[in-house]
Design a protein around this motif. Structure first.
Motif, PDB file in Angstrom:
ATOM      1  N   SER A  53      42.857  45.253  42.698  1.00 52.72           N
ATOM      2  CA  SER A  53      43.046  44.567  41.294  1.00 52.72           C
ATOM      3  C   SER A  53      43.505  43.136  41.613  1.00 52.72           C
ATOM      4  N   PHE A  54      43.359  42.217  40.592  1.00 54.45           N
ATOM      5  CA  PHE A  54      43.464  40.891  40.485  1.00 54.45           C
ATOM      6  C   PHE A  54      45.020  40.401  41.158  1.00 54.45           C
ATOM      7  N   GLY A  55      45.202  39.835  42.308  1.00 52.04           N
ATOM      8  CA  GLY A  55      46.504  39.215  42.608  1.00 52.04           C
ATOM      9  C   GLY A  55      47.262  40.352  43.344  1.00 52.04           C
ATOM     10  N   SER A  56      46.934  41.349  43.533  1.00 51.22           N
ATOM     11  CA  SER A  56      47.845  42.376  43.902  1.00 51.22           C
ATOM     12  C   SER A  56      47.845  42.427  45.371  1.00 51.22           C
ATOM     13  N   GLY A  57      46.864  41.921  46.172  1.00 53.50           N
ATOM     14  CA  GLY A  57      46.903  41.904  47.396  1.00 53.50           C
ATOM     15  C   GLY A  57      46.260  43.322  48.054  1.00 53.50           C
ATOM     16  N   ASN A  58      45.614  44.087  47.102  1.00 51.07           N
ATOM     17  CA  ASN A  58      45.401  45.442  47.749  1.00 51.07           C
ATOM     18  C   ASN A  58      43.774  45.682  47.838  1.00 51.07           C
ATOM     19  N   SER A  59      43.101  44.552  48.407  1.00 46.37           N
ATOM     20  CA  SER A  59      41.651  44.515  48.812  1.00 46.37           C
ATOM     21  C   SER A  59      41.838  45.407  50.016  1.00 46.37           C
ATOM     22  N   GLU A  60      40.596  46.101  50.177  1.00 45.21           N
ATOM     23  CA  GLU A  60      40.644  47.144  51.381  1.00 45.21           C
ATOM     24  C   GLU A  60      39.096  47.387  51.925  1.00 45.21           C
ATOM     25  N   THR A 338      41.599  50.894  35.073  1.00 44.27           N
ATOM     26  CA  THR A 338      43.097  51.134  35.194  1.00 44.27           C
ATOM     27  C   THR A 338      43.213  52.386  36.727  1.00 44.27           C
ATOM     28  N   SER A 339      42.033  52.854  37.227  1.00 45.86           N
ATOM     29  CA  SER A 339      42.085  53.713  38.370  1.00 45.86           C
ATOM     30  C   SER A 339      42.569  52.966  39.596  1.00 45.86           C
ATOM     31  N   THR A 340      43.163  53.444  40.319  1.00 42.62           N
ATOM     32  CA  THR A 340      43.903  53.049  41.698  1.00 42.62           C
ATOM     33  C   THR A 340      43.065  53.231  42.724  1.00 42.62           C
ATOM     34  N   THR A 341      41.867  54.066  42.563  1.00 40.39           N
ATOM     35  CA  THR A 341      41.062  54.571  43.504  1.00 40.39           C
ATOM     36  C   THR A 341      39.534  54.242  42.915  1.00 40.39           C
ATOM     37  N   GLY A 342      38.470  54.342  43.597  1.00 40.36           N
ATOM     38  CA  GLY A 342      37.139  54.409  43.431  1.00 40.36           C
ATOM     39  C   GLY A 342      36.469  55.396  43.895  1.00 40.36           C
ATOM     40  N   LYS A 343      35.184  55.287  43.728  1.00 42.98           N
ATOM     41  CA  LYS A 343      34.256  56.360  44.423  1.00 42.98           C
ATOM     42  C   LYS A 343      32.873  55.703  44.799  1.00 42.98           C
TER      43      LYS A 343
END
Length: 375
Positions: A53-60, A338-343
């Motif tokens: 999410s934008f600006g959250s530093g949670n790219s992986e 709004t999901s914190t995970t994807g598939k």
């Protein structure tokens, strides 16, 4: 093309090591698989980039091993001991290296992370920041021994793939997005996501590294892909009101837009992937608002019927990647905004879902690793 990391035996380790040396000595114009030794036998695993999410530093980056079915979330952090960053927007392979574009949000957070494609280990983080601001890199593509990166600050920056240093820059326009190479030229989408009517694809001659032309396309061009016949395909989002999104086709010999019938259902959820003879694009169904993946005829720009032949459903299609070897289609599903995970789903060429695995938030692009035949 793509490649990667894990192995299940000492024999495979030796094969990967030999491949590493081979790929390191090769300089290719694109990411296609070539007929080289050792011969590819099957796809072993998949890296999947998640933007977060934008600006959250949670790219992986997630790694999925196809044989074992084991998913390793946040694989980049496991290998490198640090977070990938914020707003990672592209992941591509060239030779023995994998390039991850991280846009960041503030000064100091923009860079291109170059990894060993077999291990996922960082070789170098190339800063895309000035003394006062960030360049906000967005997409990367390759030609011969150079990588080209589009940036929101209006420049295309060139990276030497041997030294991993920025060795050139050409100024175009702000808010550049997708880019692709054909006939020794770079095609760059100029978009600002607003209603100002920005509607050009810039052409850069790679021999001189200078802009030669701007080509008018539909408003808000964002995603660009090159076909093997040299045509350039551009997904434009339109202005979200009275100008619909569309798929434009550019002849890279004449650098002119080819007149074509408007493609229905092109919007901000549309993605495109072209690899050799395989080409697919996603559009949105006007009645159900669901994403439909259709084969693209690159000779005339027309779309066929839906790829998916079973009852598999896609929540929010956020990315589309064809495996160059198997021609299987990998779909990145954000599930919801709004999901914190994807598939991620893998569809065979018969349109049936083969498997799925969990990813980080807003997954978007896949890179592949292969098994090789014993010599």
């Amino acid at each position: 093309m793509k490649t990667t990391l894990r192995c299940s035996s000492k024999t495979t380790l030796l094969v990967f090591a030999s491949c590493l040396l081979l790929f390191s000595s090769c300089k290719k114009d694109n990411d296609e698989i070539e007929a080289i030794d050792p011969e590819i036998e099957s796809t072993a695993g998949v890296y999947m980039l998640s933007e977060g999410s934008f600006g959250s530093g949670n790219s992986e980056i997630t790694y999925y091993d196809i044989k074992s079915g084991v998913t390793q979330r946040n694989y980049y952090k496991k290998v490198n001991g640090t977070d990938l960053g914020e707003n990672a927007t592209d992941l591509q392979r060239h030779g023995s290296k994998m390039y991850c574009v991280v846009s960041g949000k503030t000064k100091g957070q923009s860079f291109v992370d170059v990894m060993n494609v077999f291990t996922g280990k960082t070789l170098k983080r190339i800063s895309f920041n000035s003394a006062n601001d960030a360049y906000f890199p967005r997409s990367v593509t390759f030609y011969q021994n150079k990588a080209y990166v589009s940036c929101y600050d209006g420049s295309i920056r060139r990276i030497d793939t041997a030294s991993l240093a920025i060795d050139g820059e050409v100024k175009l326009a702000t808010y550049q997005e997708g880019l692709a190479v054909a006939n020794g030229k770079l095609y760059v989408a100029q978009s600002d996501y607003t209603f100002t009517g920005k509607n050009t694809v810039s052409v850069v001659d790679l021999a001189t590294f200078a802009k030669t032309k701007d080509i008018t396309v539909t408003i808000n061009p964002v995603k660009v892909a090159a076909a093997t016949n040299g045509d350039i395909y551009v997904i434009s989002y339109g202005n979200y009101s009275n100008i619909a999104g569309n798929l434009d086709r550019i002849n890279s010999v004449t650098d002119a837009k080819v007149t074509a019938t408007p493609v229905a259902g092109v919007d901000y959820n549309s993605s495109i992937s072209i690899t050799g003879s395989a080409a697919y694009m996603s559009v949105t169904d006007a009645a159900t608002f669901s994403s439909i993946i259709k084969p693209l005829n690159v000779s005339n720009g027309t779309l066929g019927n839906s790829l998916v032949t079973d009852n598999a459903t896609i929540g929010i299609l956020y990315g589309l990647t064809i495996d160059p070897f198997s021609k299987e289609v990998y779909v990145a599903d954000a599930l919801s905004y709004t999901s914190t995970t994807g598939k991620a789903y893998c569809f065979g060429t018969n349109g049936k879902k083969k498997f799925e695995f969990e990813t980080g938030q807003n997954p978007q692009h896949a890179v592949f690793i292969y098994n090789y035949k014993k010599q």
